[in-house]
Enzyme design. Structure first.
Site, short mmCIF file in Angstrom:
data_model
loop_
_atom_site.label_atom_id
_atom_site.label_comp_id
_atom_site.label_asym_id
_atom_site.label_seq_id
_atom_site.Cartn_x
_atom_site.Cartn_y
_atom_site.Cartn_z
N CYS A 238 0.87 -1.18 0.00
CA CYS A 238 0.00 0.00 0.00
C CYS A 238 0.90 1.22 0.00
O CYS A 238 1.96 1.21 -0.63
CB CYS A 238 -0.96 -0.03 1.19
SG CYS A 238 -0.14 -0.02 2.79
N GLY A 239 0.53 2.27 0.71
CA GLY A 239 1.38 3.45 0.76
C GLY A 239 2.55 3.31 1.71
O GLY A 239 3.70 3.56 1.37
#
Length: 285
Positions: A238-239
């Site tokens: 993800c981030g």
């Protein structure tokens, strides 16, 4: 009663609040754009007896990346100071319903806790059920957390390079589709837009319904629509390694007990100068 062994309903949690051997953890964390403040919200009201798990502090202090896993010793010291033992039943929740709690769930498990649950629907579901809330911050006695680190569950950058190069393992990216496609800028400065070659876009919200994890059937449909086979190995990203864990929770919930999480996630990959990056949305089959 919730059938998923990795979840617990608000009513079932209420029945064991205050019981010895049960640790309740508020693992709320928010992006700056959400303009919410996790510790302040916790101090204003939380599940009785819950301690606050600071997602920005229980990290590797030497890393320049956000949310990097700490050493087993650091993790054990931090959670032991919160009164959490590795033998406890540990229940984690967050203020969004299902957003950051799975990251703490994954961390407790990777460091050796055997019985870790996520509160189904999080604090909003607890509130909606009309269950007690307290503002007093507990001061639990320190506990002994004996860590047993499962290094195989976390993927580091050198391994991720090999996975991307070989194209032999599925990669599930939990970021919003616009960021995956490179149509929206990354929220962190110096991080390129786009995704890893071969990755599948599976925004974590596709796995959530009304703040709760979808049913096994709904999860399987979401995996199928993203082009992911939940029967095969998956590495999540993800981030910064937080919402990727929602995918890991979903995979565990449909019987995939060998999923891994790329701890550096897109912040690390997108800020490196020599990692391949692609843009565009996946083609619809």
């Amino acid at each position: 009663m919730t059938q998923n062994p990795f979840l617990i309903s608000p009513e079932d949690l209420a029945a064991v609040v205050g019981r010895d051997g049960v640790s309740i953890v508020d693992a709320s964390w928010y992006l700056p754009a959400q303009k919410r403040f996790a510790r302040a919200e916790y101090e204003a009201g939380h599940v009785p007896g819950a301690v606050f798990f600071d997602q920005d502090a229980i990290v590797d202090p030497a890393s320049s990346l956000p949310h990097t896993l700490p050493s087993p010793e650091v993790f054990a010291a931090k959670v032991g100071a919160l009164g959490i033992a590795d033998a406890d039943t540990i229940v984690v929740y967050d203020g969004m319903g299902l957003f950051s709690a799975p990251r703490a769930w994954w961390m407790f498990r990777i460091f050796g806790a055997k019985d870790v649950r996520v509160l189904d629907g999080g604090f909003p579901a607890w509130q909606a059920a009309g269950l007690p809330i307290e503002a007093e911050v507990p001061r639990p006695a320190p506990a002994s957390f004996a860590p047993s680190f499962d290094a195989s569950a976390a993927v580091l950058l050198p391994q991720m390079r090999e996975i991307v190069s070989a194209g032999s393992v599925q990669i599930a990216d939990a970021r919003p589709a616009e960021r995956f496609a490179g149509e929206a800028p990354e929220p962190r400065e110096g991080v390129r837009a786009g995704h890893m070659p071969g990755a599948c876009s599976l925004p974590f919200l596709q796995l959530v319904e009304n703040g709760r994890l979808k049913s096994p059937e709904g999860l399987r449909q979401a995996f199928a629509e993203a082009g992911i086979d939940p029967e095969r190995p998956v590495v999540t990203s993800c981030g910064s390694g937080v919402t990727a864990a929602v995918i890991n929770l979903a995979l565990e919930s449909v019987g995939n007990h060998a999923s891994r999480l790329y701890d550096g996630s897109w912040t690390e990959w997108g800020s490196a100068g020599d990692t391949p990056v692609e843009t565009g949305r996946p083609a619809k089959s």
